[in-house]
Design an enzyme around this catalytic site. Structure first.
Site, PDB file in Angstrom:
ATOM      1  N   HIS A  85      -3.178 -13.400   2.362  1.00  0.00           N
ATOM      2  CA  HIS A  85      -2.183 -12.666   3.139  1.00  0.00           C
ATOM      3  C   HIS A  85      -1.972 -13.478   4.418  1.00  0.00           C
ATOM      4  O   HIS A  85      -2.888 -13.581   5.244  1.00  0.00           O
ATOM      5  CB  HIS A  85      -2.685 -11.271   3.513  1.00  0.00           C
TER       6      HIS A  85
ATOM      7  N   HIS B 185       2.869  -6.019  -6.358  1.00  0.00           N
ATOM      8  CA  HIS B 185       1.903  -5.226  -5.595  1.00  0.00           C
ATOM      9  C   HIS B 185       2.261  -3.754  -5.672  1.00  0.00           C
ATOM     10  O   HIS B 185       3.423  -3.377  -5.524  1.00  0.00           O
ATOM     11  CB  HIS B 185       1.875  -5.675  -4.137  1.00  0.00           C
TER      12      HIS B 185
ATOM     13  N   HIS C  84      -5.552 -16.194  -2.935  1.00  0.00           N
ATOM     14  CA  HIS C  84      -5.169 -14.814  -2.589  1.00  0.00           C
ATOM     15  C   HIS C  84      -5.141 -14.685  -1.072  1.00  0.00           C
ATOM     16  O   HIS C  84      -6.051 -14.142  -0.449  1.00  0.00           O
ATOM     17  CB  HIS C  84      -6.159 -13.824  -3.203  1.00  0.00           C
TER      18      HIS C  84
ATOM     19  N   HIS D 241      -8.213  -9.031  -7.777  1.00  0.00           N
ATOM     20  CA  HIS D 241      -9.342  -8.089  -7.602  1.00  0.00           C
ATOM     21  C   HIS D 241      -9.486  -7.183  -8.820  1.00  0.00           C
ATOM     22  O   HIS D 241      -9.313  -5.965  -8.745  1.00  0.00           O
ATOM     23  CB  HIS D 241      -9.230  -7.276  -6.314  1.00  0.00           C
TER      24      HIS D 241
ATOM     25  N   LYS E 133       4.439 -12.197  -6.650  1.00  0.00           N
ATOM     26  CA  LYS E 133       3.358 -11.215  -6.536  1.00  0.00           C
ATOM     27  C   LYS E 133       3.897  -9.807  -6.772  1.00  0.00           C
ATOM     28  O   LYS E 133       4.816  -9.359  -6.089  1.00  0.00           O
ATOM     29  CB  LYS E 133       2.722 -11.298  -5.144  1.00  0.00           C
TER      30      LYS E 133
ATOM     31  N   ASP F  71      -8.424 -12.611  -0.256  1.00  0.00           N
ATOM     32  CA  ASP F  71      -7.657 -11.427   0.171  1.00  0.00           C
ATOM     33  C   ASP F  71      -7.701 -11.320   1.695  1.00  0.00           C
ATOM     34  O   ASP F  71      -7.961 -10.260   2.263  1.00  0.00           O
ATOM     35  CB  ASP F  71      -8.192 -10.158  -0.481  1.00  0.00           C
TER      36      ASP F  71
ATOM     37  N   HIS G 299      -1.255  -6.786  -8.584  1.00  0.00           N
ATOM     38  CA  HIS G 299      -2.104  -5.720  -8.030  1.00  0.00           C
ATOM     39  C   HIS G 299      -1.545  -4.445  -8.641  1.00  0.00           C
ATOM     40  O   HIS G 299      -0.455  -4.014  -8.289  1.00  0.00           O
ATOM     41  CB  HIS G 299      -1.989  -5.751  -6.501  1.00  0.00           C
TER      42      HIS G 299
ATOM     43  N   HIS H  25      -4.189  -0.521   3.837  1.00  0.00           N
ATOM     44  CA  HIS H  25      -3.066   0.069   3.107  1.00  0.00           C
ATOM     45  C   HIS H  25      -2.364   1.171   3.887  1.00  0.00           C
ATOM     46  O   HIS H  25      -1.679   2.012   3.310  1.00  0.00           O
ATOM     47  CB  HIS H  25      -3.523   0.525   1.720  1.00  0.00           C
TER      48      HIS H  25
END
Length: 569
Positions: free
Chosen positions: A138, A221, A136, A274, A219, A362, A248, A322
């Site tokens: 980024h 999201h 995971h 998560h 992915k 993450d 996600h 976010h």
């Protein structure tokens, strides 16, 4: 005449043997050596006056006659397959043999031939593990890679293009252009990589395009819109092209609730990120998906383990990750809906039960890239202290618990992402991506890390000193982290479609590309030592979590092992 020495003297000279016990760093986790594949009285050891010398433990065999490139002697292997002692032979960047090393001209039962062309790594008194796999990532900044590597991670899969705002929040490398540029960039680092494309679309065309460009996973999201339509479309493409889908889910429940997301999956395999929910997902009950055979649930490390500081740090972390605004009430409410002490506490227990299968980071997006391994073992230690001995244990040790937890960042993510034929465990034929640990520093600071059988970093002292050990000793890059060695020691994982299209040649990639396989015909039962599927319920108002009717709760830790005493300088 055979000699007899004490167990303590033997352990000092050759490392622990069958029946000996070892504490993992400053935790309460105790492992016991299950078996010893070396031969008493015929052990091989390097050094002045030792065994690996011409005509003794070293044969005259050439490489063509079967001598290995490297032998790791008398290592204590800690793996999902077991906890045992052996010599390990490496050849052509893979694990060639596990057993007893030596000279077959003078010794019997030799599995690993040591010749004049063989290098020796002393594994006596050391623990050998497979390199970790963080699934995971980024890809926000390249400096993550060094931090991950120095912690014991040798494979990273995720998405991103750098500090673009899409990448800051979501684990996606969108589009063929960005996938190509990122693969070209990742050629430069001593790490195995794979890229996830953006999976949020209601029609398949763009998703197929990204997989053909080399994306080894997709992915979904919520920040891009994880609607039932997008879930169905992405999984359909993944089934056709044999890549994994990571999800996600929809924290705000705008396009449906957890039941709608489960329905959209239609029983198809998916890696749920998560799954506790603090990192995102249907509030407050995304954790329900733990009980389904087709869901491979993972955790990200900031909630692991639950401590007195966990809740306090998460709100600010979430606002930044976010792109939320504290001045907007709806943004604050969004953040607060995700942080629940009840589900965070239950997460620890579900890991200890083997219901959560994977731990990842993450990285820089509500997770710490250099702490996957540390936090895994902190959680294992916390659970032993709070829950006691696991029912599955068969001896006076923590071997099963240790095998359960090491599987969470090695073999299980490798199975989930279709690369377990290459990485994830210490087995013959797999890549020699390995970590050697001093037991006192286990889980914190590897002593040496190999990629494809080449040393890429190690604990090293002052380069101007007369010997390698004077302070300051810290993890430094080694020769395998430079020059052409990088491209020949590490690999890029891509889709089968990308491999068939020859993206390595078309992009001018120097690293070998390997195709992911068998990502779809797997399920929770494929997760080693972590395949439990309890029926999980989350109370909509109190957030209490029950598994098969049993309330899951635990106290936050006030102190952890593997922490400040290891990072004073």
């Amino acid at each position: 005449m055979p000699a007899t020495i004490s167990r303590a003297a033997y352990a000092d000279m050759y490392g622990p043997t069958t029946g000996d016990k070892v504490r993992l760093a400053d935790t309460d986790l105790i492992i016991e050596v299950e078996r010893d594949l070396t031969t008493y009285g015929e052990e091989v050891k390097f050094g002045g006056g030792k065994v690996i010398r011409d005509g003794m433990g070293q044969s005259q065999a050439t490489r063509a006659e079967g001598a290995v490139d490297t032998v790791i002697t008398n290592a204590l292997i800690v793996d999902h397959t077991g906890i045992y002692k052996a010599d390990v032979g490496l050849r052509d960047g893979v694990i060639a043999a596990i057993g007893k090393a030596g000279n077959p001209d003078t010794q019997t039962g030799v599995d690993i031939i040591i010749g004049p062309g063989t290098e020796a790594i002393a594994g006596e008194g050391r623990i050998l593990t497979a390199g970790g796999f963080d699934s995971h990532i980024h890809f926000i900044c390249p400096q993550q890679i060094e931090d991950a590597l120095h912690s014991g991670i040798t494979t990273m899969i995720g998405g991103g293009t750098g500090p673009a705002h899409g990448s800051l929040a979501t684990t996606c490398t969108p589009g063929a252009f960005h996938i190509g540029r990122m693969l070209q960039s990742l050629d430069a680092f001593p790490m195995n990589f794979g890229l996830a494309g953006k999976g949020n679309a209601s029609r398949p065309g763009a998703l197929v395009e990204m997989i053909e460009a080399g994306a080894c996973a997709m992915k979904l999201h919520e920040d891009w819109g994880t609607t039932p339509g997008a879930i169905d479309c992405c999984l359909s493409v993944a089934d056709d092209m044999d890549v994994q889908v990571m999800i996600h889910t929809d924290t705000l429940n705008e396009s449906g609730f957890v039941e709608n997301t489960i329905a959209a999956m239609k029983g198809r395999t998916i890696h749920a990120f998560h799954t506790e929910g603090a990192g995102g997902g249907h509030a407050p009950d995304i954790m329900k998906v733990v009980g389904f055979e087709h869901v491979l649930p993972s955790s990200t490390n900031p909630t692991m383990p639950y401590t007195v500081n966990t809740l306090e740090e998460h709100l600010d972390m979430l606002m930044v990750c976010h792109h939320l605004d504290k001045a907007i009430p709806e943004d604050v409410a969004f953040a607060e809906s995700r942080i629940r002490k009840e589900t965070i506490a239950a997460e620890d227990i579900l890991h200890d039960m083997g219901a959560f299968s994977i731990i990842a980071s993450d990285s820089q997006a509500m997770g710490r890239v250099g702490e996957v391994i540390i936090r895994t073992w902190q959680t294992a230690d916390k659970m032993k202290k709070q829950r006691g001995r696991l029912a599955e244990e068969t001896g006076d040790n923590d071997n099963f618990r240790v095998r359960r937890y090491i599987a969470k960042y090695t073999i299980n993510p490798a199975i989930a992402h279709g690369i377990s034929a290459h990485i994830g465990s210490i087995e013959v034929g797999k890549r020699a991506d390995l970590c050697l640990w001093n037991p006192a520093f286990f889980g914190v600071k590897p002593e040496m890390i190999l990629m494809g059988g080449t040393i890429v970093c190690a604990q090293m002292g002052d380069p101007n000193a007369s010997i390698p050990t004077p302070q300051p000793v810290y993890t430094r890059p080694m020769f395998g982290a430079y020059g052409r060695s990088v491209e020949n020691s590490a690999v890029l994982f891509v889709s089968q479609a990308g491999q068939a299209a020859g993206i390595g040649a078309s992009l001018g990639l120097a690293k070998q590309t390997l195709a992911v396989k068998t990502c779809r015909d797997i399920g929770k039962s494929s997760m080693v030592h972590n395949s439990a599927t309890p029926e999980v319920e989350v109370h909509p108002e109190t957030y209490e979590v029950r598994a098969d009717g049993e309330l899951l709760t635990c106290e936050p830790a006030t102190e952890l092992p593997l922490a400040q005493r290891y990072f004073m300088f």
